[in-house]
Design an enzyme around this catalytic site. Structure first.
Site, short mmCIF file in Angstrom:
data_model
loop_
_atom_site.label_atom_id
_atom_site.label_comp_id
_atom_site.label_asym_id
_atom_site.label_seq_id
_atom_site.Cartn_x
_atom_site.Cartn_y
_atom_site.Cartn_z
N ASP A 125 0.71 -1.05 -0.01
CA ASP A 125 -0.14 0.02 -0.19
C ASP A 125 0.89 1.13 0.11
O ASP A 125 0.67 2.20 -0.75
CB ASP A 125 -0.93 0.03 1.18
CG ASP A 125 -1.94 1.03 1.29
OD1 ASP A 125 -2.86 1.25 0.21
OD2 ASP A 125 -1.99 1.91 2.07
N LYS B 3 1.34 4.25 -2.93
CA LYS B 3 1.57 5.81 -2.82
C LYS B 3 2.52 6.25 -3.32
O LYS B 3 2.62 7.53 -3.92
CB LYS B 3 1.19 5.87 -1.27
CG LYS B 3 -0.01 5.52 -0.81
CD LYS B 3 -0.19 5.80 0.80
CE LYS B 3 -1.39 4.95 1.28
NZ LYS B 3 -1.57 5.29 2.65
#
Length: 335
Positions: A242, A246
């Site tokens: 995750d 980003k």
């Protein structure tokens, strides 16, 4: 001695009272909205839309019209249920999901402004973005799969925006904080990116802040999942993927053609847990989190930061050594 007096009382020729400005009725506009993915995020968005509708109509002359909601297997359209703006996915008329039909319905035939909000985490939905944008439909999403996925698809999305539709994805990095647009504004006004530092995972920040050795890590993980702080599969957060997504999104925003394959990730997830299947069953998630180690690994760094800095000996657009050191993950991006 100090003497205070009203300026109007002192002035020999006070100004007349200000005339009231004429009241202007806001120009009436319609924004047709379709929501993809009525899960936890999508349901909260629907409640916010319904709460905002009267205010936007009164103050801005904006008719925020919910035209449809689509889930993985069903969709609800306002042409089938005139009360769609008051409720969704309950005892209503529904039809099988068809993303093309859904987008065409939201766009309509009268040239109205149309917006699709993708609250899913489905790569099949993200694959439709270029077509939707090219047909004039605006797209807003917290879905990180498009911004960090296949680079060719990302370029197709950006190219489709040249037709006038807008693609907005601010919530993909740091949720509601204006990180993506701030970076974009700085670059557009001539600033050169030297470094970006920060905590890129709210989930890991919460876990790291709460873990003091008194409670098993699995207990905290279950609590974070129940509060909605983790992804549906907690391993997405704890594996570092995750955070990697980003970083790729920010890298592309800065003009660097990076992909997830350029990211080296050291995961917190033990190999035995990483290999377990995870279906939609809550029991599987619970069993998975119960089997998590009681404590953080001993190799965990004591500090939490993420830093990205371009190498000084090569052109900034092509040479970068982007590192993310985190209590749970270690990432390196090189281009």
């Amino acid at each position: 001695m100090n003497i205070c007096a009203s300026p109007l009382a002192e002035h020999p020729n006070p100004l007349p009272p200000a005339l009231a400005l004429p009241t202007r009725t806001p120009r009436q506009r319609t924004l047709a909205v379709g929501v993809v993915g009525p899960g936890r995020v999508g349901s909260a968005l629907l409640e916010q839309l319904r709460a905002a509708q009267p205010r936007l109509a009164r103050d801005s002359g904006l008719d925020l019209r919910l035209c449809g909601v689509v889930a993985s297997k069903r969709m609800w359209l306002d042409c089938d249920d005139p009360e769609l703006n008051a409720r969704h996915h309950s005892a209503q008329t529904w039809r099988p999901s068809d993303l093309d039909e859904f987008a065409a319905h939201v766009r309509g035939n009268e040239g109205r402004h149309a917006l699709l909000v993708d609250c899913s985490a489905n790569p099949a939905v993200a694959a439709h973005y270029p077509h939707w944008l090219a047909s004039g439909i605006h797209v807003v999403t917290p879905n990180k799969l498009a911004g960090s996925g296949d680079l060719a698809q990302w370029r197709a999305i950006r190219a489709a925006c040249t037709h006038g539709a807008r693609f907005r994805y601010e919530a993909t990095v740091c949720a509601g904080l204006p990180v993506v647009q701030t970076l974009r504004d700085l670059l557009d006004t001539g600033d050169r990116m030297l470094s970006i530092e920060g905590m890129f995972s709210g989930t890991l920040a919460w876990l790291y802040n709460r873990h003091d050795g008194q409670l098993p890590f699995s207990t905290l993980l279950r609590e974070a999942h129940a509060l909605g702080y983790t992804e549906p599969d907690p391993r997405t957060d704890l594996s570092g993927i995750d955070v990697a997504r980003k970083l790729v999104i920010l890298a592309r925003e800065a003009g660097l053609p990076l992909s997830l394959e350029d990211v080296e990730v050291e995961s917190l997830v033990p190999p035995a847990l990483a290999a377990l299947p995870l279906d939609a069953s809550c029991n599987v998630r619970t069993n998975l989190m119960r089997r998590w180690p009681r404590a953080w690994p001993a190799r965990t760094p004591p500090a939490a930061y993420c830093a990205m800095s371009p190498a000084s000996t090569m052109p900034a657009a092509h040479a970068c050594d982007w590192r993310c050191c985190h209590p749970a993950t270690l990432l390196r991006i090189r281009a």
